[in-house]
Design a protein around this motif. Sequence first.
Motif, PDB file in Angstrom:
ATOM      1  N   ASN A 243      11.355  79.113  37.066  1.00  0.00           N
ATOM      2  CA  ASN A 243      11.389  77.667  36.813  1.00  0.00           C
ATOM      3  C   ASN A 243      12.640  77.276  36.042  1.00  0.00           C
ATOM      4  OD1 ASN A 243       8.936  77.674  38.066  1.00  0.00           O
ATOM      5  ND2 ASN A 243       7.724  77.223  36.249  1.00  0.00           N
ATOM      6  N   TYR A 317       2.418  81.791  42.091  1.00  0.00           N
ATOM      7  CA  TYR A 317       3.345  80.713  41.751  1.00  0.00           C
ATOM      8  C   TYR A 317       2.744  79.331  42.005  1.00  0.00           C
ATOM      9  CZ  TYR A 317       6.731  84.508  41.565  1.00  0.00           C
ATOM     10  OH  TYR A 317       7.387  85.663  41.244  1.00  0.00           O
ATOM     11  N   THR A 320       2.079  77.848  38.719  1.00  0.00           N
ATOM     12  CA  THR A 320       3.207  77.559  37.822  1.00  0.00           C
ATOM     13  C   THR A 320       4.280  76.721  38.510  1.00  0.00           C
ATOM     14  OG1 THR A 320       4.355  79.597  38.473  1.00  0.00           O
ATOM     15  CG2 THR A 320       2.800  79.753  36.640  1.00  0.00           C
ATOM     16  N   ASN A 321       3.918  76.051  39.589  1.00  0.00           N
ATOM     17  CA  ASN A 321       4.848  75.297  40.427  1.00  0.00           C
ATOM     18  C   ASN A 321       5.578  74.222  39.607  1.00  0.00           C
ATOM     19  OD1 ASN A 321       6.065  73.594  42.344  1.00  0.00           O
ATOM     20  ND2 ASN A 321       4.443  73.927  43.831  1.00  0.00           N
ATOM     21  N   PRO A 322       6.904  74.319  39.454  1.00  0.00           N
ATOM     22  CA  PRO A 322       7.623  73.338  38.631  1.00  0.00           C
ATOM     23  C   PRO A 322       7.628  71.935  39.226  1.00  0.00           C
ATOM     24  CG  PRO A 322       9.182  74.712  39.816  1.00  0.00           C
ATOM     25  CD  PRO A 322       7.821  75.310  40.053  1.00  0.00           C
ATOM     26  N   HIS A 381       7.763  78.727  46.261  1.00  0.00           N
ATOM     27  CA  HIS A 381       6.966  77.504  46.368  1.00  0.00           C
ATOM     28  C   HIS A 381       7.038  76.855  47.748  1.00  0.00           C
ATOM     29  CE1 HIS A 381       8.634  77.928  42.214  1.00  0.00           C
ATOM     30  NE2 HIS A 381       7.346  77.937  41.950  1.00  0.00           N
TER      31      HIS A 381
END
Length: 618
Positions: A243, A317, A320-322, A381
């Motif tokens: 990220n 992920y 934790t996806n930005p 992502h």
Amino acid sequence: MPDNPLVNFLRSYGPSAEADSLCDEHVQAAVKRYGVRPVEIPAPRLDEIANALLGAEPTNVVLTGTAGDGKTYHIRKFWQDVLKGDPALWPGDGGVLEARLPDGRSLRIVKDLSEVGDSLKAGEIERVTRCLIGDDASTLYLLAANDGQLLKFWRDAMEGREPGRERDAFAKVHASLADMLHHDLSADRDGSLAIRLMNLSRSAATDTFDTVVDAILGHEQWADCGECPAASCVDGRCPILVNRELLAVKPDGAFGGNFRSRLKDAIRVAAANDQHVPIRQLLTLTVNIILGDKASVNGPPLLTCVKARARARERAYRHTNPFQNVLGFNLRPSYRERYAVFSILDVFGIGHETNNAIDGLLVDGKPAAVRDGVFDRDLEHGESHFSRSRDLYLRGASGLDPVEFGRMVQAQRRRLFFTLPGTHGGDPLSPWRLTVFHHAGRYLDFCDALAKGGPEDDVAMRQIVKGLNRTLTGMMADDTDQLWLAMSVGKGDGSSGRLATVPPVPRRGMGPFRVAVRFSENTRRPSLRVEPARGGGEGGASLDLTPLLFEYLMRVAEGSLPSSFSRQCQREIRHFAMNAADAVARFYQPDDEPVTEVAILSVGGDGRIGSRQIEVGA
């Protein structure tokens, strides 16, 4: 593997219970607790404060703005870096510090007016008022307060005094401050107050954003992560570093490094719509992008090093996806609403807005060149996260949950907004088509050209004039060369009309008036003006072109019905037209003679507006 203390320190900035009361003192305590260097953010107005207090003509300085704009931070930096004050004395007795200036005057520093006790306020209000009106030249003030606190300070003082000279002094200061805040002035109009008002909310949004992001991403203690096995593991890299890298990369072509620049543009558009994101919220936003984690209902919303290594091993992920974190979707809805920055970004409707071209790109993978660019460069992502569900959808498989697939499509739209190339205008693959502000990219280009002193965008100006004419007349006119200040008779203020009492105002060419656009340094946005063709722009009428109003005019010019898009914008335009018509009428009828001719407007076969004059009462 020990945790990087920087990660734990940054968590104190993020959206968490301990950070809800984030303030300058809270940050100083976190620095001591975790033993890391603080995130150093330059105070953008520090030199201006020093020049006002220590320059050739010293004056009192009042810092204002919304909560989290860095008022206390600026004052502490002035105390420690400029005055070389003892850090042990900070924050002073009851929030008030006193120092001796080089010219022998006394400087009283009030770091936050709301923290001054009631027992001290009575004496402080009298003293600062004397300094502001010039009765006490031996003392200067450096004072910070939110807008509402500032006005309440003097309003309460007025209400507690009998009529007389003292109450009049309080009333004068209150009235001057209210006028300065309302009109974004740094000094009172008649110069009778010794004051420099600095509204920190008016700092350039893009400069502040870059400063905050660079300070966090550039902290030297990120180097400690190099020893962690998850930092370079091919099968599952640390999501914190993934990220951070996505946010750090600068644009390097059509598809690379757009995340940061697109986010910066969105914050700039929000600021131009008077939705200012203060520094405190920018810190929260940046930390949440890097550390955000979609945990269980009651779990923490931010990663630790231990949790990050577990996510990396699982290649989880999706948690934790930005591109979800940037909008606060790692938080519970009720908790996300507490943070202004997420509410401001939510207004864009990212993920909910789309068109056939962009959904075709997601589902059908066409055009292939664009698909390869936005999927292959983001393996965590993009393709690996979405391909299986997309294939099930295309095959019509029964095992696909339509609700969950819909959420995944929304998540991919959000990712596309931050990764698609920055095309503008009518391109159906423009990232701004994924927001309610389809023309935001064009608006920013329009502002940039004006701010640099370049020529106005002729195509955009034609669309603006067309949108104005359609709004004011209620007719689908295509007239782009002149503005008809149409009015209505016997209808509500927001309605359109087909009558005009003054000639049309040309956009170009000869005439006593013209349609012009000017860029305001205070608001950082353009204003449309009907002004005398000669005379420096005085004596006309102006319309503040916010992104919302610009979007309205562009969409109306493209064919949307004015009343169905925004009645607020329609009323603003109607009010502008009334003021402009009055200004033009005073030129043609300087002696306030009654109007004797009225033009009835109609649209010809070529789309241009024509008029037929009729006489009214003698």
